[in-house]
Design a protein around this motif. Structure first.
Motif, PDB file in Angstrom:
ATOM      1  N   ASP A 185     -22.798 -22.471   9.902  1.00 51.08           N
ATOM      2  CA  ASP A 185     -22.542 -22.846   8.418  1.00 51.08           C
ATOM      3  C   ASP A 185     -23.699 -21.696   7.710  1.00 51.08           C
ATOM      4  OD1 ASP A 185     -22.852 -23.578   5.697  1.00 51.08           O
ATOM      5  OD2 ASP A 185     -22.189 -25.641   6.317  1.00 51.08           O
TER       6      ASP A 185
ATOM      7  N   ASP B  61     -17.369 -37.538  -2.109  1.00 53.55           N
ATOM      8  CA  ASP B  61     -17.206 -36.122  -1.872  1.00 53.55           C
ATOM      9  C   ASP B  61     -18.158 -35.729  -0.720  1.00 53.55           C
ATOM     10  OD1 ASP B  61     -16.981 -33.190  -1.975  1.00 53.55           O
ATOM     11  OD2 ASP B  61     -17.682 -33.253  -4.100  1.00 53.55           O
TER      12      ASP B  61
ATOM     13  N   SER C 170     -18.421 -32.803   0.694  1.00 54.80           N
ATOM     14  CA  SER C 170     -19.049 -31.553   0.604  1.00 54.80           C
ATOM     15  C   SER C 170     -20.199 -31.692  -0.217  1.00 54.80           C
ATOM     16  CB  SER C 170     -17.855 -30.551  -0.223  1.00 54.80           C
ATOM     17  OG  SER C 170     -17.907 -31.034  -1.853  1.00 54.80           O
ATOM     18  N   GLN C 171     -20.765 -32.695  -0.889  1.00 55.75           N
ATOM     19  CA  GLN C 171     -22.033 -32.538  -1.701  1.00 55.75           C
ATOM     20  C   GLN C 171     -23.083 -32.955  -0.463  1.00 55.75           C
ATOM     21  OE1 GLN C 171     -22.607 -32.374  -4.853  1.00 55.75           O
ATOM     22  NE2 GLN C 171     -20.658 -31.353  -4.581  1.00 55.75           N
TER      23      GLN C 171
END
Length: 481
Positions: free
Chosen positions: A281, A350, A352-353
């Motif tokens: 990542d 969420d 992705s947070q």
């Protein structure tokens, strides 16, 4: 929809239940989803979400032998089960399946749920006595001392593979570092470390020699207890033996074994999963290297997304009660879904947070049975990863991310390997010598001789009859995918 288990194991869901009438693989004859077998283990996260969609916070499932249990999927419901021992006991002898004789001695569940005189199976005053001895002894360690051990062993491991420019960070780093440090916490001579690492790896991999490896761990701990009785030191063995709770020798031995192996297993996974995220990542690595995120923050993100243990078995209902909209009967078994609770849409709408620094994850549990060694585990992972990234700043994954594989089981997932390449580090003082064409040629010193006792763990599985199965293999039924 509310579901309750009948007195026998052949539960048939009512019409309208999402499991009613299904006969696909991964489902029992009664239509409930199994938590074991290739279907479930190939995609445990996907299975959790199917169960959440079908049942909500708490789902009826089947364990090995198609025995019914409740899987707690919600974050809040998990905390309730963890924090209210008056409703949900840790004493597995309460399980209805035990009381009715439906668990055979060779059941794959036995290594996990068979009652033992340990704090993890105790409630009330007995739990406070045993847990207090473990917690107070662990809290006596100086965290700076722990970090010194980590620094020394991490440097040794990096030195072993550093000159090659390639390594497998699971087999050559993550699987070694925690146990090497824990041998010092326990109070063992340093030369015991490599052998215990091999024994622990053998247990984790579930080879045919796993039982013998477990015997080696037990024999080593007994030998250390004998030594510390004569010459105590500033270590976990001595402090447990001296504690005012008055632990018996068997209680000391079993708690040492649990601390040693549990700390190793979970910390190996935490190190491997964090390094995998750093290498795959770019945004995560940039935040870490750019100072936008500290390494402790990064560990918390990994503990949210990849809990070292997916499930914890278990809790047992002390009476008829309700949890997450389900009617739980006295003697029913609950499985704490740590991984599922950490991605509960109620607390993480969420995914992705980022959740840097947020420690309300379930990875270490909560309530009276919260992991007592979490600070030591975090110190090992944090310091070890920091040293590795400092010594080898250009680490890069040596294969496409999609080719990484895991071993999967109903309790956890483990990264099989993490191959990397890097620029070999230059040893201090060698820069000038290399520039002048005088690179050092002295071979490395031979390792110190290992102690003659206790006997070494088996070197290969070939020495053991194939029909003998390791307890870790029995525990997890692990397979490679």
């Amino acid at each position: 929809m509310t579901t309750s288990f009948p007195d026998d194991a052949s539960l048939t869901p009512p019409p309208g239940c999402p499991a009613h009438g299904l006969g696909a693989q991964g489902l029992g004859a009664n239509g409930l989803r199994r938590l074991y077998g290739p279907e479930a283990e190939a995609d445990p996260a996907g299975l959790y979400e199917k169960l959440r969609a079908e049942h909500g916070e708490v789902a009826p499932v089947l364990l090995h032998g198609d025995l019914p249990a409740w899987l707690v999927l919600g974050h809040s419901a998990n905390l309730t089960a963890m924090r209210t021992p008056s409703r949900f006991s840790r004493d597995s002898r309460r399980w209805t399946a035990f009381q009715e004789g439906r668990i055979t001695p060779d059941s794959p569940l036995m290594p996990v749920i068979a009652w033992q005189p340990l704090c993890v199976f105790a409630d009330g005053e007995e739990h406070r006595r045993l847990r207090g001895a473990v917690t107070e002894s662990l809290n006596r360690f100086d965290r700076r001392g722990i970090r010194r051990y980590v620094t020394r062993f991490a440097d040794q491991l990096i030195q072993d593979f550093g000159s090659t420019g390639r390594a497998d960070l699971v087999a050559q780093f993550a699987e070694h570092l925690p146990m090497l440090v824990m041998t010092q916490v326990v109070g063992m001579p340093e030369e015991y470390g490599p052998r215990l690492v091999e024994a622990a790896r053998d247990l984790m991999k579930g080879t045919e020699t796993a039982i013998e490896s477990n015997d080696y761990v037990v024999a080593t701990l007994r030998r250390m207890m004998e030594r510390k009785r004569v010459a105590p030191g500033a270590d976990l063995v001595s402090w447990l033996m001296q504690h005012g709770a008055g632990l018996t020798d068997d209680e000391v031995l079993e708690h040492l074994r649990v601390v040693l192996l549990a700390a190793n297993e979970t910390t190996v996974n935490l190190i491997a999963d964090t390094l995998k995220l750093v290498l795959t990542d770019r945004r995560f690595r940039a935040h870490l290297s750019g100072g936008h995120m500290t390494l402790p923050d990064a560990l918390d993100q990994v503990l949210w997304d990849s809990a070292p243990m997916s499930l914890v078995a278990g809790r047992w209902a002390t009476g008829d009660t309700e949890l997450g909209g389900q009617q739980i009967r006295a003697g029913d078994m609950l499985l704490l879904g740590l991984a599922a609770g950490n991605v509960d849409p109620v607390v993480r709408p969420d995914l992705s947070q980022p959740l840097y620094g947020n420690r309300s994850h379930l990875a270490f549990g909560s309530g009276p049975h919260e992991c007592p060694g979490q600070d030591i585990g975090r110190a090992i992972a944090e310091t070890g990863i920091d040293i590795l990234l400092t010594r080898l700043p250009d680490l890069r994954l040596a294969l496409p991310e999609g080719e990484l594989t895991w071993t999967s089981a109903w309790l956890s997932q483990h990264l099989v390997e993490l191959p990397v390449s890097f620029t070999p580090p230059t040893k201090p003082g060698e820069e000038t010598a290399i520039a002048e064409g005088n690179a050092p040629t002295t071979p490395p010193a031979a390792p110190a001789p290992l102690p003659a006792e206790p006997a070494e763990p088996p070197a290969t599985a070939a020495a053991i009859p194939r029909q003998r199965r390791g307890w870790w293999s029995v525990l997890t039924g692990r397979f490679r995918r």
